[in-house]
Scaffold this active site. Sequence first.
Site, short mmCIF file in Angstrom:
data_model
loop_
_atom_site.label_atom_id
_atom_site.label_comp_id
_atom_site.label_asym_id
_atom_site.label_seq_id
_atom_site.Cartn_x
_atom_site.Cartn_y
_atom_site.Cartn_z
N CYS A 2 0.85 -1.19 0.00
CA CYS A 2 0.00 0.00 0.00
C CYS A 2 0.89 1.24 0.00
CB CYS A 2 -0.94 0.10 1.19
SG CYS A 2 -2.10 -1.26 1.30
N ARG A 27 3.78 -0.35 -4.86
CA ARG A 27 3.51 -0.90 -3.53
C ARG A 27 2.17 -1.62 -3.44
NH1 ARG A 27 6.87 1.42 0.27
NH2 ARG A 27 5.45 0.74 1.90
N TRP A 75 -2.98 -2.58 -1.69
CA TRP A 75 -2.73 -4.00 -1.90
C TRP A 75 -3.57 -4.69 -0.83
CZ3 TRP A 75 -0.85 -8.21 0.83
CH2 TRP A 75 -0.46 -9.32 0.06
N ASN A 101 -1.58 2.16 5.93
CA ASN A 101 -0.78 1.05 5.40
C ASN A 101 -0.38 0.20 6.60
OD1 ASN A 101 1.11 -0.63 4.20
ND2 ASN A 101 2.72 0.92 4.23
N GLY A 102 -0.68 -1.09 6.55
CA GLY A 102 -0.34 -1.96 7.67
C GLY A 102 -1.54 -2.83 8.03
N GLU A 489 16.50 -18.07 -8.63
CA GLU A 489 16.12 -16.70 -8.97
C GLU A 489 15.50 -16.63 -10.37
OE1 GLU A 489 15.63 -14.12 -7.46
OE2 GLU A 489 15.84 -12.45 -8.84
N LYS A 493 11.70 -15.32 -11.11
CA LYS A 493 11.39 -14.24 -12.05
C LYS A 493 10.30 -14.68 -13.02
CE LYS A 493 12.71 -11.65 -10.43
NZ LYS A 493 13.49 -11.41 -9.25
N GLU A 496 6.83 -14.98 -11.27
CA GLU A 496 6.27 -13.71 -10.85
C GLU A 496 5.60 -12.96 -11.99
OE1 GLU A 496 8.72 -11.12 -7.88
OE2 GLU A 496 10.07 -12.01 -9.32
N HIS A 512 16.54 -37.02 -7.92
CA HIS A 512 15.86 -37.50 -6.71
C HIS A 512 14.39 -37.14 -6.72
CE1 HIS A 512 19.68 -38.74 -5.04
NE2 HIS A 512 20.17 -37.58 -5.42
N LYS A 611 5.57 -4.48 -4.31
CA LYS A 611 7.04 -4.41 -4.22
C LYS A 611 7.53 -4.48 -2.77
CE LYS A 611 11.03 -3.31 -6.21
NZ LYS A 611 11.53 -4.53 -6.81
C1 F6R Z 1 11.16 -10.88 -6.30
C2 F6R Z 1 10.95 -9.89 -5.28
C3 F6R Z 1 10.63 -10.35 -3.90
C4 F6R Z 1 11.50 -9.58 -2.89
C5 F6R Z 1 11.07 -9.93 -1.46
C6 F6R Z 1 11.98 -9.25 -0.43
O1 F6R Z 1 11.38 -10.31 -7.54
O2 F6R Z 1 11.04 -8.73 -5.52
O3 F6R Z 1 10.79 -11.72 -3.76
O4 F6R Z 1 12.83 -9.91 -3.12
O5 F6R Z 1 9.76 -9.54 -1.25
O6 F6R Z 1 11.91 -7.88 -0.56
P1 F6R Z 1 13.02 -6.94 0.03
O7 F6R Z 1 14.29 -7.24 -0.65
O8 F6R Z 1 12.53 -5.56 -0.25
O9 F6R Z 1 13.11 -7.23 1.51
#
Ligand code: F6R
Length: 616
Positions: A2, A27, A75, A101-102, A489, A493, A496, A512, A611
């Site tokens: 948010c 956000r 969000w 927010n929270g 990773e 990606k 997501e 396995h 994010k």
């Molecule tokens: C993946 C992504 C998330 C963040 C995770 C941690 O692309 O962005 O998996 O890496 O939410 O976020 P931070 O690094 O901001 O603590």
Amino acid sequence: MCGIVGYIGTRQAFPVLIKGLKRLEYRGYDSTGVALLSTNAMLNVYKEEGKVANLEANVANRDLGGTIGIAHTRWATHGIPSSTNAHPHVSQSGKLALVHNGIIENYSLIKERLTKLGFTFKSETDTEVLVQFIEYVKETHGVDTVTAVRLALNQVIGAYAIVLVDKEAPEQVIVARKSSPLVIGLGEGNREFFIASDATPLVEYTQNVVYLNDGEIAVLKRGEEMQICNLKNEAVDLDVQSIEMNIGLLEKGGYPHFMLKEIYEQAQAMKDCMRGRLLEKEKRVVLSAVCNHSERLLNAKRIIIVSCGTSWHAGLIGKQLIETFVKVPVEVEYASEFRYRNPVINKEDVVIAISQSGETADTLAAISLAKEKGAFIFGIVNAVGSSIARITDAGTYIHVGPEIGVASTKAFTGQLTVLIMLALCLGKERGTISEVEYEEIVTELAAIPDKIERSLACNERVADLAKSFTYARNFLYLGRGYNFPVALEGALKLKEISYIHAEGYPAAEMKHGPIALVDAEMPVVVIATHHELYEKMLSNIQEVKARKGRILAIVTEGDEGVKDLVDNVIETPPTLACLSPLLTVIPLQLLAYHVAVIKGLDVDQPRNLAKSVTVE
Ligand code: F6R
């Protein structure tokens, strides 16, 4: 999660709020709203499901006047995305409007209490409960709004960053925070105020900011100096800080998406991260945080890395780097698991918290737990002034600039860069890395930005290959050693942003279990660069090929061993094994990006994500 924006001053608030919301849309983006206090003390509230642009388009003909306002991009936590559940929420009398927010954890108890007293609720949110509660406290105690906010917050359990306006006190905005981020920008003569969840909406108006601390309430009155008190009503001194941010980094700059721009920024971002720290001529790495806290860091008996998502993947590579060059045992923990499983933490432990946003709720909670038990906390953070950056004992910013695309890219390579520099500094101080190896890595690290540029040359080829992968419903990513976390990773990606199920696996572990999934329909991405496990990787590739899997291999330039075994190869420049993730991740980021683009998906704001994950 948010985004919150607020404004009080002499400008028209609406354009400031909308621009700010667009900056914070990463956000959360399922619904949006604004509340404007007009000069004749009318409170106009507009809310829409969907993104900020939708709200902007739908309110174009409404009364948007007013120099005080609050706004929110959501969000969803409590209640589905809808205009009713969107913020701002307004109290029963229609006098108070609140953005939040929270999560208010005891909201259902408060709601029950208010319902018995005759209050009714339009939405399913905890925020509406909070604004009604503030009004209830105000009326029953016969106090002013600021006091009511303070008394109400004293009874609230949970996390909040709130901004509240009162129709009957139209010259002020009330702001408070606990465990959710909030920053106040000081405009014209320090008597005009911009409020936001992070500094990105503020930087074009001011460089002077105040970060509220947990349990603080700020009263912002037009034309007056800001007042801050804590929940006990004790005055708090203003701590005005100066921030610098390149506004260009907040725009797409000609790229179709922030994600692509941020992938392309990685060479420069890495240079920024190493500036003043990697001294190429002297073949030395200096991290001031390590110099300032060397005793505590060097005496660590154990290092625990806590983080989430992409930052956790960086942590896995960090473990290998630190164990190899510093010879200290390292554990890598999901912050969300660590905090709840009663971990053994000793005073001699060093906890490294890795976070792009610096606001991830689980990482923050893990830090608090480790702090309570006396561990030394070292932060590796991108967002300057963020909560994690402020509560750690020491740390190193990755300095890669704001990352706006929801899928993390340049923050990952920045985190790796700091982890490598950290391992080098500690290894040298402890004498656990040889001078020759140290200098070799430093020299090669300095060359990596140019090699990232070279790696990016694969973009068109990856875009072309991506066309043939959009049919896939599942993907397997395989890597070994330093490149196993890169496989994780790459898979993350793809999941997501393209919504294709993908799993990352250590290549040898495939037999396995996951090998059962491999057939002619299954794309398998393997990272098979020229390092010590190369031969082993060739065997793993053979195993996939024998099951007719369709293999895309990431190899070292000039590789001859893999290309006849696989369907496609993408080359990356040669480098040391410990630095190879900085290059092998690039084609994987691009692959996820192009598959999502071809599928017509919202690359920068994928569904269900946000994010900055400020809820647990
Ligand atoms: C993946 C992504 C998330 C963040 C995770 C941690 O692309 O962005 O998996 O890496 O939410 O976020 P931070 O690094 O901001 O603590």
